[in-house]
Scaffold this motif. Structure first.
Motif, PDB file in Angstrom:
ATOM      1  N   GLU A   1       0.839  -1.191   0.000  1.00 29.26           N
ATOM      2  CA  GLU A   1       0.000   0.000   0.000  1.00 29.26           C
ATOM      3  C   GLU A   1       0.877   1.245   0.000  1.00 29.26           C
ATOM      4  OE1 GLU A   1      -2.907   0.149   3.105  1.00 29.26           O
ATOM      5  OE2 GLU A   1      -3.297  -1.987   2.952  1.00 29.26           O
ATOM      6  N   ASN A   2       0.441   2.232  -0.747  1.00 31.96           N
ATOM      7  CA  ASN A   2       1.128   3.512  -0.708  1.00 31.96           C
ATOM      8  C   ASN A   2       0.625   4.278   0.507  1.00 31.96           C
ATOM      9  OD1 ASN A   2       2.565   3.101  -3.060  1.00 31.96           O
ATOM     10  ND2 ASN A   2       0.966   3.955  -4.355  1.00 31.96           N
ATOM     11  N   PRO A   3       1.521   4.852   1.274  1.00 29.57           N
ATOM     12  CA  PRO A   3       1.067   5.593   2.450  1.00 29.57           C
ATOM     13  C   PRO A   3       0.309   6.855   2.038  1.00 29.57           C
ATOM     14  CG  PRO A   3       3.450   5.736   2.208  1.00 29.57           C
ATOM     15  CD  PRO A   3       2.961   4.824   1.153  1.00 29.57           C
ATOM     16  N   SER A   4      -0.670   7.200   2.846  1.00 24.55           N
ATOM     17  CA  SER A   4      -1.448   8.408   2.572  1.00 24.55           C
ATOM     18  C   SER A   4      -0.618   9.636   2.921  1.00 24.55           C
ATOM     19  CB  SER A   4      -2.734   8.396   3.395  1.00 24.55           C
ATOM     20  OG  SER A   4      -2.427   8.510   4.772  1.00 24.55           O
ATOM     21  N   SER A   5      -1.127  10.785   2.553  1.00 21.05           N
ATOM     22  CA  SER A   5      -0.424  12.038   2.862  1.00 21.05           C
ATOM     23  C   SER A   5      -0.273  12.218   4.361  1.00 21.05           C
ATOM     24  CB  SER A   5      -1.188  13.226   2.283  1.00 21.05           C
ATOM     25  OG  SER A   5      -1.270  13.118   0.888  1.00 21.05           O
ATOM     26  N   GLU A   6      -1.293  11.816   5.104  1.00 16.82           N
ATOM     27  CA  GLU A   6      -1.233  11.928   6.564  1.00 16.82           C
ATOM     28  C   GLU A   6      -0.158  11.010   7.136  1.00 16.82           C
ATOM     29  OE1 GLU A   6      -5.187  10.808   7.512  1.00 16.82           O
ATOM     30  OE2 GLU A   6      -6.036  12.742   6.946  1.00 16.82           O
ATOM     31  N   GLU A   7      -0.096   9.782   6.607  1.00 21.11           N
ATOM     32  CA  GLU A   7       0.922   8.843   7.079  1.00 21.11           C
ATOM     33  C   GLU A   7       2.319   9.347   6.741  1.00 21.11           C
ATOM     34  OE1 GLU A   7      -1.235   4.503   6.928  1.00 21.11           O
ATOM     35  OE2 GLU A   7      -0.619   5.405   5.021  1.00 21.11           O
ATOM     36  N   LEU A   8       2.463   9.922   5.547  1.00 16.81           N
ATOM     37  CA  LEU A   8       3.759  10.486   5.165  1.00 16.81           C
ATOM     38  C   LEU A   8       4.135  11.647   6.080  1.00 16.81           C
ATOM     39  CD1 LEU A   8       3.597  10.435   1.258  1.00 16.81           C
ATOM     40  CD2 LEU A   8       5.064   9.058   2.728  1.00 16.81           C
TER      41      LEU A   8
ATOM     42  N   THR B   1       3.150  12.042   9.145  1.00 19.32           N
ATOM     43  CA  THR B   1       3.487  11.442  10.440  1.00 19.32           C
ATOM     44  C   THR B   1       4.903  10.874  10.411  1.00 19.32           C
ATOM     45  OG1 THR B   1       1.164  10.866  10.774  1.00 19.32           O
ATOM     46  CG2 THR B   1       2.773   9.721  12.142  1.00 19.32           C
TER      47      THR B   1
END
Length: 175
Positions: free
Chosen positions: A78-85, A87
């Motif tokens: 899975e590609n990380p979401s903008s929020e995960e990036l 974080t």
């Protein structure tokens, strides 16, 4: 060996290779995979397994001349979401700050340690000078009537420091 055992063994080897590539998530040549698995899979079996996994699309193969490089298919992650990036970036920044703080603390500790060592050195040097002066006074009194104080020192087994106590032997050393 029966056909079902051979198929079972092949599936086990295939899952071993696939799990290894997933776990490491980096490119390897067939030889590297074989060596890293400690020859749990033979090179010939590994070649067949890698071909099979490539054909099924579970891994990718890139050929450079005679060398083939295998890597797990990145599409399955899975590609990380903008929020995960964001974080992750914040966590990285936090870790860098911890590293910088630790390095600064280390420098400060080194400076404090250096000062403590210098202080101890000065105290010991002062005591050494006092004792050496005391010995000289006693020696002068003892050897006053002797014709050769050097011979008396040799007979008594007295050894003197070769360092002149008026000169600091560490004065030229940079810290």
């Amino acid at each position: 060996m029966t056909k079902s055992k051979a198929q079972s063994n092949k599936k086990d080897e295939e899952s071993l290779v696939l799990d290894y590539l997933r776990k490491t998530n980096r490119p390897y040549s067939a030889t590297d995979i074989c060596l890293n698995l400690h020859n749990a899979v033979t090179k010939t079996a590994l070649a067949k397994i890698l071909t099979s996994l490539t054909e099924r699309g579970e891994i990718r193969c890139k050929t450079y001349g005679k060398q083939s490089i295998y890597v797990i298919d990145q599409e399955q992650f899975e590609n990380p979401s903008s929020e995960e990036l964001a974080t992750m970036d914040a966590r990285i920044e936090e870790l860098w700050q911890q590293i910088n703080d630790a390095q600064e603390k280390n420098k400060q500790m080194k400076q404090e340690e250096k000062e403590m060592i210098q202080k101890n050195y000065q105290e010991m040097r002062k005591m050494w000078k006092e004792r050496k002066a005391l010995f000289r006074n006693l020696w002068d009194a003892i050897s006053e009537g002797e014709s050769s104080p050097t011979e008396l020192k040799e007979r008594l087994g007295i050894e003197e420091d070769v360092i002149d106590f008026n000169i600091d032997p560490l004065s030229g050393i940079q810290y």
